[in-house]
Design a protein around this motif. Structure first.
Motif, PDB file in Angstrom:
ATOM      1  N   ILE A  77       1.001  -1.219  -0.019  1.00  0.00           N
ATOM      2  CA  ILE A  77      -0.015   0.132   0.074  1.00  0.00           C
ATOM      3  C   ILE A  77       0.899   1.244   0.016  1.00  0.00           C
ATOM      4  N   ARG A  78       2.046   1.365   0.691  1.00  0.00           N
ATOM      5  CA  ARG A  78       2.673   2.335   0.779  1.00  0.00           C
ATOM      6  C   ARG A  78       3.221   2.707  -0.717  1.00  0.00           C
ATOM      7  N   ALA A  79       3.848   1.566  -1.440  1.00  0.00           N
ATOM      8  CA  ALA A  79       4.238   1.686  -2.639  1.00  0.00           C
ATOM      9  C   ALA A  79       3.475   2.226  -3.675  1.00  0.00           C
ATOM     10  N   GLU A  80       2.245   1.860  -3.714  1.00  0.00           N
ATOM     11  CA  GLU A  80       1.319   1.849  -4.641  1.00  0.00           C
ATOM     12  C   GLU A  80       0.501   3.355  -4.521  1.00  0.00           C
ATOM     13  N   HIS A  81       0.184   3.591  -3.037  1.00  0.00           N
ATOM     14  CA  HIS A  81      -0.565   4.958  -3.034  1.00  0.00           C
ATOM     15  C   HIS A  81       0.203   6.119  -2.371  1.00  0.00           C
ATOM     16  N   GLY A  82       1.591   5.851  -1.920  1.00  0.00           N
ATOM     17  CA  GLY A  82       2.376   7.023  -1.109  1.00  0.00           C
ATOM     18  C   GLY A  82       1.797   7.487   0.180  1.00  0.00           C
ATOM     19  N   VAL A  83       1.044   6.584   0.901  1.00  0.00           N
ATOM     20  CA  VAL A  83       0.632   7.055   2.139  1.00  0.00           C
ATOM     21  C   VAL A  83       1.259   6.346   3.214  1.00  0.00           C
ATOM     22  N   GLY A  84       1.105   6.850   4.518  1.00  0.00           N
ATOM     23  CA  GLY A  84       1.673   6.084   5.636  1.00  0.00           C
ATOM     24  C   GLY A  84       0.885   4.686   5.907  1.00  0.00           C
ATOM     25  N   ALA A  85       1.549   3.559   5.813  1.00  0.00           N
ATOM     26  CA  ALA A  85       0.867   2.228   6.344  1.00  0.00           C
ATOM     27  C   ALA A  85       1.817   1.434   7.082  1.00  0.00           C
ATOM     28  N   VAL A  86       1.254   1.245   8.113  1.00  0.00           N
ATOM     29  CA  VAL A  86       1.969   0.173   9.057  1.00  0.00           C
ATOM     30  C   VAL A  86       1.225  -0.785   9.305  1.00  0.00           C
ATOM     31  N   GLY A  87       1.998  -2.082   9.276  1.00  0.00           N
ATOM     32  CA  GLY A  87       1.273  -3.518   9.343  1.00  0.00           C
ATOM     33  C   GLY A  87       1.791  -3.945  10.732  1.00  0.00           C
ATOM     34  N   ALA A  88       1.095  -4.628  11.566  1.00  0.00           N
ATOM     35  CA  ALA A  88       1.212  -5.199  12.840  1.00  0.00           C
ATOM     36  C   ALA A  88       0.609  -6.374  13.144  1.00  0.00           C
ATOM     37  N   VAL A  89       1.508  -7.233  13.927  1.00  0.00           N
ATOM     38  CA  VAL A  89       1.055  -8.612  13.698  1.00  0.00           C
ATOM     39  C   VAL A  89       0.512  -8.533  15.303  1.00  0.00           C
ATOM     40  N   ALA A  90      -0.424  -9.245  15.571  1.00  0.00           N
ATOM     41  CA  ALA A  90      -1.221  -9.358  17.018  1.00  0.00           C
ATOM     42  C   ALA A  90      -2.508  -9.965  16.770  1.00  0.00           C
ATOM     43  N   ASP A  91      -2.842 -10.472  18.197  1.00  0.00           N
ATOM     44  CA  ASP A  91      -3.936 -11.294  18.375  1.00  0.00           C
ATOM     45  C   ASP A  91      -4.976 -10.265  18.951  1.00  0.00           C
ATOM     46  N   ILE A  92      -6.113  -9.855  18.051  1.00  0.00           N
ATOM     47  CA  ILE A  92      -6.941  -9.010  18.425  1.00  0.00           C
ATOM     48  C   ILE A  92      -7.775  -8.966  19.907  1.00  0.00           C
ATOM     49  N   ALA A  93      -7.678 -10.305  20.351  1.00  0.00           N
ATOM     50  CA  ALA A  93      -8.328 -10.466  21.796  1.00  0.00           C
ATOM     51  C   ALA A  93      -7.318 -10.267  22.660  1.00  0.00           C
ATOM     52  N   ASP A  94      -5.974  -9.998  22.467  1.00  0.00           N
ATOM     53  CA  ASP A  94      -5.052  -9.849  23.351  1.00  0.00           C
ATOM     54  C   ASP A  94      -4.661  -8.570  23.812  1.00  0.00           C
ATOM     55  N   PRO A  95      -5.043  -8.047  24.836  1.00  0.00           N
ATOM     56  CA  PRO A  95      -5.013  -6.341  25.120  1.00  0.00           C
ATOM     57  C   PRO A  95      -3.346  -5.960  24.951  1.00  0.00           C
ATOM     58  N   ALA A  96      -2.491  -6.787  25.555  1.00  0.00           N
ATOM     59  CA  ALA A  96      -1.173  -6.285  25.445  1.00  0.00           C
ATOM     60  C   ALA A  96      -0.719  -6.346  24.065  1.00  0.00           C
ATOM     61  N   ALA A  97      -1.049  -7.305  23.212  1.00  0.00           N
ATOM     62  CA  ALA A  97      -0.507  -7.265  21.844  1.00  0.00           C
ATOM     63  C   ALA A  97      -1.299  -6.183  20.961  1.00  0.00           C
ATOM     64  N   VAL A  98      -2.420  -5.707  21.400  1.00  0.00           N
ATOM     65  CA  VAL A  98      -3.290  -4.606  20.659  1.00  0.00           C
ATOM     66  C   VAL A  98      -2.600  -3.297  21.138  1.00  0.00           C
ATOM     67  N   ASP A  99      -2.273  -3.212  22.173  1.00  0.00           N
ATOM     68  CA  ASP A  99      -1.703  -1.883  22.751  1.00  0.00           C
ATOM     69  C   ASP A  99      -0.208  -1.730  22.218  1.00  0.00           C
ATOM     70  N   ALA A 100       0.352  -2.703  22.087  1.00  0.00           N
ATOM     71  CA  ALA A 100       1.721  -2.479  21.102  1.00  0.00           C
ATOM     72  C   ALA A 100       1.391  -2.123  20.007  1.00  0.00           C
ATOM     73  N   ALA A 101       0.600  -2.972  19.262  1.00  0.00           N
ATOM     74  CA  ALA A 101       0.234  -2.536  17.726  1.00  0.00           C
ATOM     75  C   ALA A 101      -0.317  -1.105  17.650  1.00  0.00           C
ATOM     76  N   VAL A 102      -0.881  -0.569  18.252  1.00  0.00           N
ATOM     77  CA  VAL A 102      -1.787   0.722  17.923  1.00  0.00           C
ATOM     78  C   VAL A 102      -0.631   1.766  18.745  1.00  0.00           C
ATOM     79  N   THR A 103       0.272   1.444  19.603  1.00  0.00           N
ATOM     80  CA  THR A 103       1.277   2.247  19.994  1.00  0.00           C
ATOM     81  C   THR A 103       2.363   2.637  18.925  1.00  0.00           C
ATOM     82  N   ALA A 104       2.570   1.588  18.115  1.00  0.00           N
ATOM     83  CA  ALA A 104       3.161   1.600  17.065  1.00  0.00           C
ATOM     84  C   ALA A 104       2.739   2.518  15.953  1.00  0.00           C
ATOM     85  N   PHE A 105       1.389   2.191  15.677  1.00  0.00           N
ATOM     86  CA  PHE A 105       0.712   3.096  14.769  1.00  0.00           C
ATOM     87  C   PHE A 105       0.741   4.705  15.157  1.00  0.00           C
ATOM     88  N   GLU A 106       0.588   4.799  16.473  1.00  0.00           N
ATOM     89  CA  GLU A 106       0.516   6.320  16.793  1.00  0.00           C
ATOM     90  C   GLU A 106       1.863   6.880  16.993  1.00  0.00           C
TER      91      GLU A 106
END
Length: 255
Positions: A53-82
């Motif tokens: 997506i970054r290459a095609e559209h030139g926008v910021g795009a960050v991918g993060a691997v996480a189990d969405i039902a794991d609060p710690a994993a989700v927190d780490a992912a969203v912190t990276a986005f922020e």
């Protein structure tokens, strides 16, 4: 936070790794419209999706691997986005799993797995993202329900899946009431018979007639159909819509 010259803010999308999924189709559509993206999935392919997506559209795009039902994993992912992207103004809870097992055959482990991913995952990600929206006074949340939650079952999945999607709808309506005074809207999109892998794999030519025969419009739904509706609900023109469920089902359910 990294500065970006374009964009409408950042949308977080769960379940965005699959090339045939709604989340991935939506990511491409939003990126083309100038959104920055935080993509979250348990599949490591989400990082490749973000790079494409970054290459095609030139926008910021960050991918993060996480189990969405794991609060710690989700927190780490969203912190990276922020840290890398503009403030989050949109959240799409798209990740989910199906279950074609009947009530008489389903076991507790299957029930708990489906509820954990579909319902608990929606809660955990919303719990991490929505407070920031409320604090900033603006946000859009769209969660994926299903016609199954209205009909008691779908064209593929049965009671366990229907219950998990019903929980998402009830949660979304309650959340909509709580956050409306803070400038945040919360809505549900309820698809039916979209040709994605959640339908037990690709709907091949030999499987297609059984599905299409139930649809008054005479065709399967596409990820593009759903992505277009979600994009609208994330936009400024949808600011007076909250607590609503939008059916997108080819006429399988009217009303």
């Amino acid at each position: 936070m990294t500065e970006h010259s374009t964009g409408r803010g950042t949308a977080v999308i769960t379940g965005a790794a699959s090339g045939r999924g709604i989340g991935r189709a939506l990511a491409g559509r939003l990126a083309a419209a100038g959104w920055h993206l935080g993509l979250l999935d348990i599949d490591p392919a989400v990082e490749k999706a973000a790079a494409e997506i970054r290459a095609e559209h030139g926008v910021g795009a960050v991918g993060a691997v996480a189990d969405i039902a794991d609060p710690a994993a989700v927190d780490a992912a969203v912190t990276a986005f922020e840290a890398e992207l503009p403030p989050v103004t949109g959240l799409v809870n798209s990740a989910g799993v199906s279950s074609p097992v009947s009530f008489f055959d389903v076991d507790l482990a299957t029930w708990e797995r489906v509820m954990r991913i579909n319902a608990t995952g929606t809660f955990v990600v919303s719990k991490r993202v929505v407070p920031g929206m409320a604090e900033r006074g603006h946000g859009r949340v769209v969660s994926l329900g299903s016609t199954a939650m209205q009909n008691g079952g779908g064209t593929y999945s049965k009671s366990t899946y229907a219950a998990s999607k019903g929980a998402i709808e009830a949660f979304s309506r309650a959340l909509a009431l709580e956050v409306a005074p803070r400038g945040v809207t919360v809505n549900v999109v309820a698809p039916a018979t979209i040709d994605t892998d959640i339908m037990g794999g690709r709907i091949t030519d030999d499987r297609k007639p059984a599905f299409v025969s139930q649809l008054p419009v005479g065709r399967l739904g596409t990820t593009r159909d759903v992505a277009a509706l979600v994009e609208f609900l994330l936009g400024e023109d949808a600011g007076y819509i909250t607590g609503a469920t939008y059916n997108i089902n080819g006429g399988l359910r009217i009303g």
